[in-house]
Design a protein around this motif. Sequence first.
Motif, PDB file in Angstrom:
ATOM      1  N   LYS A  28      -1.629   6.230  -2.968  1.00  0.00           N
ATOM      2  CA  LYS A  28      -2.882   5.771  -3.340  1.00  0.00           C
ATOM      3  C   LYS A  28      -3.153   4.834  -4.385  1.00  0.00           C
ATOM      4  O   LYS A  28      -3.959   4.777  -5.188  1.00  0.00           O
ATOM      5  CB  LYS A  28      -3.905   6.897  -3.417  1.00  0.00           C
ATOM      6  CG  LYS A  28      -3.742   8.033  -2.261  1.00  0.00           C
ATOM      7  CD  LYS A  28      -3.896   7.522  -1.008  1.00  0.00           C
ATOM      8  CE  LYS A  28      -3.355   8.464   0.145  1.00  0.00           C
ATOM      9  NZ  LYS A  28      -2.784   8.097   1.378  1.00  0.00           N
ATOM     10  N   LYS A  29      -2.047   3.992  -4.264  1.00  0.00           N
ATOM     11  CA  LYS A  29      -2.085   2.694  -4.940  1.00  0.00           C
ATOM     12  C   LYS A  29      -1.681   1.453  -4.362  1.00  0.00           C
ATOM     13  O   LYS A  29      -1.020   1.510  -3.272  1.00  0.00           O
ATOM     14  CB  LYS A  29      -1.330   3.022  -6.396  1.00  0.00           C
ATOM     15  CG  LYS A  29       0.208   3.063  -6.130  1.00  0.00           C
ATOM     16  CD  LYS A  29       0.922   3.291  -7.324  1.00  0.00           C
ATOM     17  CE  LYS A  29       2.352   3.154  -7.190  1.00  0.00           C
ATOM     18  NZ  LYS A  29       3.211   3.333  -8.442  1.00  0.00           N
ATOM     19  N   ASN A  42      -4.420   1.848  -9.010  1.00  0.00           N
ATOM     20  CA  ASN A  42      -4.829   3.160  -8.269  1.00  0.00           C
ATOM     21  C   ASN A  42      -6.144   2.937  -7.294  1.00  0.00           C
ATOM     22  O   ASN A  42      -7.065   2.382  -7.963  1.00  0.00           O
ATOM     23  CB  ASN A  42      -5.032   4.572  -9.123  1.00  0.00           C
ATOM     24  CG  ASN A  42      -3.661   4.590  -9.889  1.00  0.00           C
ATOM     25  OD1 ASN A  42      -2.735   4.593  -9.290  1.00  0.00           O
ATOM     26  ND2 ASN A  42      -3.883   5.030 -11.149  1.00  0.00           N
ATOM     27  N   LEU A  43      -6.135   3.464  -6.250  1.00  0.00           N
ATOM     28  CA  LEU A  43      -7.441   3.224  -5.286  1.00  0.00           C
ATOM     29  C   LEU A  43      -8.241   4.165  -6.032  1.00  0.00           C
ATOM     30  O   LEU A  43      -8.325   5.225  -6.516  1.00  0.00           O
ATOM     31  CB  LEU A  43      -7.110   3.763  -3.957  1.00  0.00           C
ATOM     32  CG  LEU A  43      -6.005   2.818  -3.173  1.00  0.00           C
ATOM     33  CD1 LEU A  43      -5.478   3.301  -1.893  1.00  0.00           C
ATOM     34  CD2 LEU A  43      -6.539   1.307  -3.031  1.00  0.00           C
ATOM     35  N   THR A 101     -10.208   2.486   5.831  1.00  0.00           N
ATOM     36  CA  THR A 101     -10.117   4.044   5.245  1.00  0.00           C
ATOM     37  C   THR A 101      -9.620   4.857   5.921  1.00  0.00           C
ATOM     38  O   THR A 101      -9.464   6.000   5.774  1.00  0.00           O
ATOM     39  CB  THR A 101     -11.770   4.247   4.870  1.00  0.00           C
ATOM     40  OG1 THR A 101     -12.607   4.097   5.878  1.00  0.00           O
ATOM     41  CG2 THR A 101     -12.289   2.999   3.481  1.00  0.00           C
ATOM     42  N   LEU A 137     -12.485  -2.885  -6.709  1.00  0.00           N
ATOM     43  CA  LEU A 137     -13.156  -2.743  -5.672  1.00  0.00           C
ATOM     44  C   LEU A 137     -14.509  -3.439  -5.930  1.00  0.00           C
ATOM     45  O   LEU A 137     -15.200  -3.440  -6.847  1.00  0.00           O
ATOM     46  CB  LEU A 137     -13.591  -1.296  -5.318  1.00  0.00           C
ATOM     47  CG  LEU A 137     -14.353  -1.073  -4.265  1.00  0.00           C
ATOM     48  CD1 LEU A 137     -13.906  -1.394  -2.780  1.00  0.00           C
ATOM     49  CD2 LEU A 137     -14.704   0.559  -4.299  1.00  0.00           C
ATOM     50  N   ILE A 156      -6.331   5.538   2.775  1.00  0.00           N
ATOM     51  CA  ILE A 156      -6.366   4.191   3.235  1.00  0.00           C
ATOM     52  C   ILE A 156      -5.131   3.943   3.883  1.00  0.00           C
ATOM     53  O   ILE A 156      -4.063   4.324   3.620  1.00  0.00           O
ATOM     54  CB  ILE A 156      -6.351   3.247   2.029  1.00  0.00           C
ATOM     55  CG1 ILE A 156      -8.022   3.288   1.682  1.00  0.00           C
ATOM     56  CG2 ILE A 156      -6.265   1.793   2.389  1.00  0.00           C
ATOM     57  CD1 ILE A 156      -8.376   2.581   0.412  1.00  0.00           C
ATOM     58  N   LEU A 196       0.870  -1.293   0.013  1.00  0.00           N
ATOM     59  CA  LEU A 196      -0.026  -0.074  -0.035  1.00  0.00           C
ATOM     60  C   LEU A 196       0.715   1.160  -0.081  1.00  0.00           C
ATOM     61  O   LEU A 196       1.652   1.312   1.005  1.00  0.00           O
ATOM     62  CB  LEU A 196      -1.013  -0.094   1.121  1.00  0.00           C
ATOM     63  CG  LEU A 196      -1.756   1.310   1.493  1.00  0.00           C
ATOM     64  CD1 LEU A 196      -2.689   1.453   0.484  1.00  0.00           C
ATOM     65  CD2 LEU A 196      -2.388   1.163   2.758  1.00  0.00           C
TER      66      LEU A 196
END
Length: 372
Positions: A137-138, A153-154, A175, A196, A161, A133
């Motif tokens: 943000k990926k 990517n998130l 989160t 997701l 996160i 992580l």
Amino acid sequence: MRNLIRFFTAIFLVSILPSCNVKKSKDIDKDNQIQKINILSNRGFNIKTSKLISDIKFIPLETTDSILVGDISKIIRTKNEYLILDTQSKSIYAFDMNGKYLRTIGSNGKGPGEYLNPIDFIVDANEDYLFILDELKKIVKTDMNGNLILEKNLPDDFRIIDQIAMYNGFIFASTGRTFYNIDNFEVLQFNESLNLINKHLPYLDPLQFHYSYTNKFFIREGSLFFISLFNYAIYKFVKTDFQLQYTLDFSGKEINLNSLGKSENIFDNKSYAFLFEGCVAGDNLIFLPVFVGGRPYNGFFQPHLNKYTLIKEILNDSYPLIFPSSFYNGYYIATIESFYFRTEFPNENLGISTSDNPIIVEYKLTDNSSAN
């Protein structure tokens, strides 16, 4: 400071308590099997560390000019290696069972397969690959040598996160900070392709501040659990969703979190309590530190006895007692900086030579039931 808070904890008291026979408790909800854990009912006692540890190993990490480990935020033990996340160098290192440096997994950067600042990482059950992580943000999936397999990517609506866990082929992510969380869920669920697929545990009251702690996820007896920091609750993942398993009772120390503003220092408030600094689940206990009345305490929960022990004091004599960051095959896994080790135990003949890098400590618990 984090290591000083974690230093000298007493989770090992489980070994001196009665054996874990199943106990029927008046605090169990008979319809839903939801257990209430009274945090303040058992205050613990003083005990010597030499009465608690049956086997202890010290593994100083090799020091080289190019590998200086600054601040270990996570350590995972595999069959043949220690994998270490160093937040200071922003790298993931592999060491062998003797502490010899093996390799750096992946590399720093913003390109494909690189990470700018790794926040967390996990290893699959077969120890074939890692999920990393990144602060960008990926999530990056690599083999054990850091070669890129997949990255994703998130979602934009989950910009904060802070932790991930793997269970039954799924990736679960906490989160963290809620006022950046548009959809307002505590946990996201991804498949192994990092798509997701589900959202769990909506926040009832969005918080206006952020306090993150380690090991909110843990696996025990083949099930995944999630600890909700401010909701005083532990959830168990059952089939497709999280179900409430335990509620924590602080006996009047709770506080309405909506009354805390962004600028208020929550650590200065002496009137309330909350879960603090993560957990480690062993064979017979769940380590649950708490923050009560303005100060942190160590403590543990014995699920088979429905009993929580709030630690009073540990008397260190022959061994250092160190907060564990993980559990592997009967051993608690911990680390300590060499400087603190030399400072606290300058005259002990522990059979190791310290280095500039931290020391890994593995230990088992004794069956001695008379130590007090």
